[in-house]
Design a protein around this motif. Structure first.
Motif, PDB file in Angstrom:
ATOM      1  N   LEU A  83     -13.837 -74.470 -37.241  1.00  0.00           N
ATOM      2  CA  LEU A  83     -12.692 -75.181 -37.822  1.00  0.00           C
ATOM      3  C   LEU A  83     -11.954 -75.965 -36.739  1.00  0.00           C
ATOM      4  N   ARG A  84     -11.742 -75.336 -35.602  1.00  0.00           N
ATOM      5  CA  ARG A  84     -11.035 -75.972 -34.486  1.00  0.00           C
ATOM      6  C   ARG A  84     -11.771 -77.241 -34.053  1.00  0.00           C
ATOM      7  N   GLU A  85     -13.098 -77.145 -33.961  1.00  0.00           N
ATOM      8  CA  GLU A  85     -13.861 -78.307 -33.484  1.00  0.00           C
ATOM      9  C   GLU A  85     -13.846 -79.439 -34.515  1.00  0.00           C
TER      10      GLU A  85
ATOM     11  N   ALA B 266      -0.584 -62.586 -33.929  1.00  0.00           N
ATOM     12  CA  ALA B 266      -1.654 -61.585 -33.947  1.00  0.00           C
ATOM     13  C   ALA B 266      -3.018 -62.242 -33.802  1.00  0.00           C
ATOM     14  N   VAL B 267      -3.161 -63.421 -34.386  1.00  0.00           N
ATOM     15  CA  VAL B 267      -4.412 -64.196 -34.302  1.00  0.00           C
ATOM     16  C   VAL B 267      -4.028 -65.556 -33.739  1.00  0.00           C
ATOM     17  N   LYS B 268      -4.693 -65.952 -32.675  1.00  0.00           N
ATOM     18  CA  LYS B 268      -4.220 -67.124 -31.928  1.00  0.00           C
ATOM     19  C   LYS B 268      -4.711 -68.455 -32.488  1.00  0.00           C
ATOM     20  N   CYS B 269      -5.814 -68.436 -33.260  1.00  0.00           N
ATOM     21  CA  CYS B 269      -6.382 -69.689 -33.775  1.00  0.00           C
ATOM     22  C   CYS B 269      -6.153 -69.821 -35.275  1.00  0.00           C
ATOM     23  N   LEU B 270      -6.152 -71.049 -35.730  1.00  0.00           N
ATOM     24  CA  LEU B 270      -5.970 -71.338 -37.157  1.00  0.00           C
ATOM     25  C   LEU B 270      -7.116 -70.745 -37.982  1.00  0.00           C
TER      26      LEU B 270
ATOM     27  N   ASP C 252     -10.763 -73.005 -25.167  1.00  0.00           N
ATOM     28  CA  ASP C 252     -12.015 -73.064 -25.929  1.00  0.00           C
ATOM     29  C   ASP C 252     -12.568 -71.665 -26.187  1.00  0.00           C
ATOM     30  N   CYS C 253     -11.701 -70.695 -26.380  1.00  0.00           N
ATOM     31  CA  CYS C 253     -12.157 -69.318 -26.619  1.00  0.00           C
ATOM     32  C   CYS C 253     -13.270 -69.304 -27.682  1.00  0.00           C
ATOM     33  N   PRO C 254     -14.414 -68.695 -27.362  1.00  0.00           N
ATOM     34  CA  PRO C 254     -15.567 -68.789 -28.265  1.00  0.00           C
ATOM     35  C   PRO C 254     -15.735 -67.584 -29.191  1.00  0.00           C
ATOM     36  N   ARG C 255     -14.794 -66.647 -29.204  1.00  0.00           N
ATOM     37  CA  ARG C 255     -15.089 -65.338 -29.787  1.00  0.00           C
ATOM     38  C   ARG C 255     -15.219 -65.300 -31.315  1.00  0.00           C
ATOM     39  N   CYS C 256     -14.567 -66.213 -32.018  1.00  0.00           N
ATOM     40  CA  CYS C 256     -14.603 -66.158 -33.491  1.00  0.00           C
ATOM     41  C   CYS C 256     -15.302 -67.411 -34.025  1.00  0.00           C
ATOM     42  N   PRO C 257     -16.583 -67.335 -34.353  1.00  0.00           N
ATOM     43  CA  PRO C 257     -17.352 -68.543 -34.702  1.00  0.00           C
ATOM     44  C   PRO C 257     -16.734 -69.354 -35.837  1.00  0.00           C
ATOM     45  N   ARG C 258     -16.220 -68.705 -36.853  1.00  0.00           N
ATOM     46  CA  ARG C 258     -15.655 -69.440 -37.991  1.00  0.00           C
ATOM     47  C   ARG C 258     -14.428 -70.243 -37.546  1.00  0.00           C
ATOM     48  N   LEU C 259     -13.603 -69.653 -36.700  1.00  0.00           N
ATOM     49  CA  LEU C 259     -12.389 -70.337 -36.253  1.00  0.00           C
ATOM     50  C   LEU C 259     -12.713 -71.426 -35.231  1.00  0.00           C
ATOM     51  N   VAL C 260     -13.745 -71.187 -34.442  1.00  0.00           N
ATOM     52  CA  VAL C 260     -14.185 -72.217 -33.494  1.00  0.00           C
ATOM     53  C   VAL C 260     -14.686 -73.437 -34.260  1.00  0.00           C
TER      54      VAL C 260
ATOM     55  N   ARG D  43      -9.301 -58.279 -35.420  1.00  0.00           N
ATOM     56  CA  ARG D  43      -9.696 -57.278 -34.424  1.00  0.00           C
ATOM     57  C   ARG D  43     -10.140 -57.956 -33.120  1.00  0.00           C
ATOM     58  N   THR D  44     -10.883 -59.039 -33.258  1.00  0.00           N
ATOM     59  CA  THR D  44     -11.424 -59.722 -32.079  1.00  0.00           C
ATOM     60  C   THR D  44     -10.311 -60.312 -31.216  1.00  0.00           C
ATOM     61  N   CYS D  45      -9.261 -60.783 -31.849  1.00  0.00           N
ATOM     62  CA  CYS D  45      -8.157 -61.395 -31.093  1.00  0.00           C
ATOM     63  C   CYS D  45      -7.151 -60.366 -30.570  1.00  0.00           C
ATOM     64  N   ARG D  46      -7.272 -59.141 -31.031  1.00  0.00           N
ATOM     65  CA  ARG D  46      -6.248 -58.139 -30.707  1.00  0.00           C
ATOM     66  C   ARG D  46      -6.080 -57.881 -29.209  1.00  0.00           C
ATOM     67  N   PRO D  47      -7.154 -57.916 -28.417  1.00  0.00           N
ATOM     68  CA  PRO D  47      -6.939 -57.685 -26.978  1.00  0.00           C
ATOM     69  C   PRO D  47      -5.981 -58.695 -26.346  1.00  0.00           C
ATOM     70  N   PHE D  48      -5.965 -59.911 -26.853  1.00  0.00           N
ATOM     71  CA  PHE D  48      -5.014 -60.884 -26.300  1.00  0.00           C
ATOM     72  C   PHE D  48      -3.585 -60.481 -26.659  1.00  0.00           C
ATOM     73  N   LEU D  49      -3.389 -60.075 -27.904  1.00  0.00           N
ATOM     74  CA  LEU D  49      -2.054 -59.624 -28.321  1.00  0.00           C
ATOM     75  C   LEU D  49      -1.628 -58.403 -27.502  1.00  0.00           C
TER      76      LEU D  49
ATOM     77  N   GLU E 299      -2.843 -65.701 -21.995  1.00  0.00           N
ATOM     78  CA  GLU E 299      -3.325 -66.529 -23.108  1.00  0.00           C
ATOM     79  C   GLU E 299      -4.857 -66.628 -23.109  1.00  0.00           C
ATOM     80  N   PRO E 300      -5.455 -66.713 -24.281  1.00  0.00           N
ATOM     81  CA  PRO E 300      -6.901 -66.966 -24.320  1.00  0.00           C
ATOM     82  C   PRO E 300      -7.200 -68.372 -23.810  1.00  0.00           C
ATOM     83  N   PRO E 301      -8.438 -68.600 -23.371  1.00  0.00           N
ATOM     84  CA  PRO E 301      -8.784 -69.961 -22.948  1.00  0.00           C
ATOM     85  C   PRO E 301      -8.737 -70.924 -24.119  1.00  0.00           C
TER      86      PRO E 301
ATOM     87  N   ALA F 143      -6.049 -75.584 -30.841  1.00  0.00           N
ATOM     88  CA  ALA F 143      -6.486 -74.600 -29.832  1.00  0.00           C
ATOM     89  C   ALA F 143      -5.716 -73.309 -30.102  1.00  0.00           C
ATOM     90  N   PRO F 144      -6.079 -72.223 -29.430  1.00  0.00           N
ATOM     91  CA  PRO F 144      -5.262 -71.007 -29.560  1.00  0.00           C
ATOM     92  C   PRO F 144      -3.807 -71.343 -29.235  1.00  0.00           C
ATOM     93  N   VAL F 145      -2.893 -70.825 -30.040  1.00  0.00           N
ATOM     94  CA  VAL F 145      -1.476 -71.178 -29.870  1.00  0.00           C
ATOM     95  C   VAL F 145      -0.791 -70.184 -28.930  1.00  0.00           C
TER      96      VAL F 145
HETATM   97  S1  SF4 Z   1      -8.656 -66.090 -32.762  1.00  0.00           S
HETATM   98 FE1  SF4 Z   1      -8.408 -65.219 -30.713  1.00  0.00          FE
HETATM   99  S2  SF4 Z   1     -10.371 -64.242 -30.193  1.00  0.00           S
HETATM  100 FE2  SF4 Z   1     -10.712 -65.624 -31.943  1.00  0.00          FE
HETATM  101  S3  SF4 Z   1     -11.390 -67.562 -31.011  1.00  0.00           S
HETATM  102 FE3  SF4 Z   1      -9.166 -67.700 -31.260  1.00  0.00          FE
HETATM  103  S4  SF4 Z   1      -8.291 -66.967 -29.336  1.00  0.00           S
HETATM  104 FE4  SF4 Z   1     -10.427 -66.337 -29.384  1.00  0.00          FE
END
Ligand code: SF4
Length: 218
Positions: free
Chosen positions: A26-28, A112-116, A16-24, A128-134, A12-14, A40-42
């Protein structure tokens, strides 16, 4: 609310995964507005020894992003879990909350994408950024030989992580794609409220996907 733990925690991603600024962002914002939600990432949900992997798109705002469990608490959950129960792939009672008695058998759900994403639409870059977790999750499921992709975006990510080639593997409801290592991907329209309300996906069409998956069970 008691949140469920992942059956494959190392993938699972952490939180507070920081990789997608737009989703971060929204999450915050949602953590401030709705502090009792998951926000958080689901995590994955289901059986770590699954033969069947279901690849969803991304958490819904009032569904998985709130409850922390895929397809739990929004309009897509009842159809998905009723269908799985009808094939013996789920048991217990789905009560739209993560501490109900619902269990999956031989089946696991991963997004496929862990965050809202805003408007339920991740950008291609976020996908694409979340794909390594998948990819890591599919690799951590040694018995998963059949996958169901819910919708076009999940299909594209699934083909890529399973080693297929997109120009050859076109999305269509009930289309089947054999991957180079023998794993099989079946496409389905997403069980979203919109697809259900418009009749694009009927319960019978959805059941046909899982009936076919069971025929392919190793
Ligand atoms: S969608 Fe995936 S890669 Fe992007 S912030 Fe969330 S967990 Fe990280």
């Amino acid at each position: 609310m008691n949140f469920a733990t992942s059956p494959i925690p190392a993938t699972e991603p952490p939180r507070d995964c920081p990789r997608c600024p737009r989703l971060v962002a929204l999450r915050e914002a949602l953590r401030i507005e709705y502090p009792s939600w998951w926000n958080a990432p689901v995590n994955a949900f289901g059986d770590p020894d699954a033969w069947l992997g279901i690849i969803g798109l991304a958490p819904g705002k009032h569904g998985a992003n709130r409850t922390g469990r895929p397809f739990t608490g929004d309009a897509s959950g009842p159809l998905l879990f009723d269908t799985l129960a009808g094939f013996g792939l789920a048991s217990g009672t789905y009560e739209a909350k993560p501490d109900d008695t619902l269990q999956l058998h031989g089946t696991i759900i991963i997004n496929a994408v862990k965050c809202l994403p805003p408007e339920n639409k991740p950008t291609p870059e976020e996908t694409r950024t979340c794909r390594p977790f998948l990819e890591g999750q599919a690799a951590a499921l040694p018995n998963a030989r059949v996958f169901v992709a819910l919708g076009q975006i999940a299909h594209q990510s699934a083909v890529k992580i399973l080693g297929g080639r997109l120009p050859k593997a076109r999305f269509a409801h009930l289309a089947e794609h054999r991957m180079p290592d023998g794993r099989i991907l079946i496409d389905s329209y997403h069980c979203s409220r919109y697809n259900q309300n418009t009749g694009r996906l009927t319960p019978e069409m959805f059941a046909a996907v899982f009936a076919r998956a069971l025929e392919l069970k190793p």
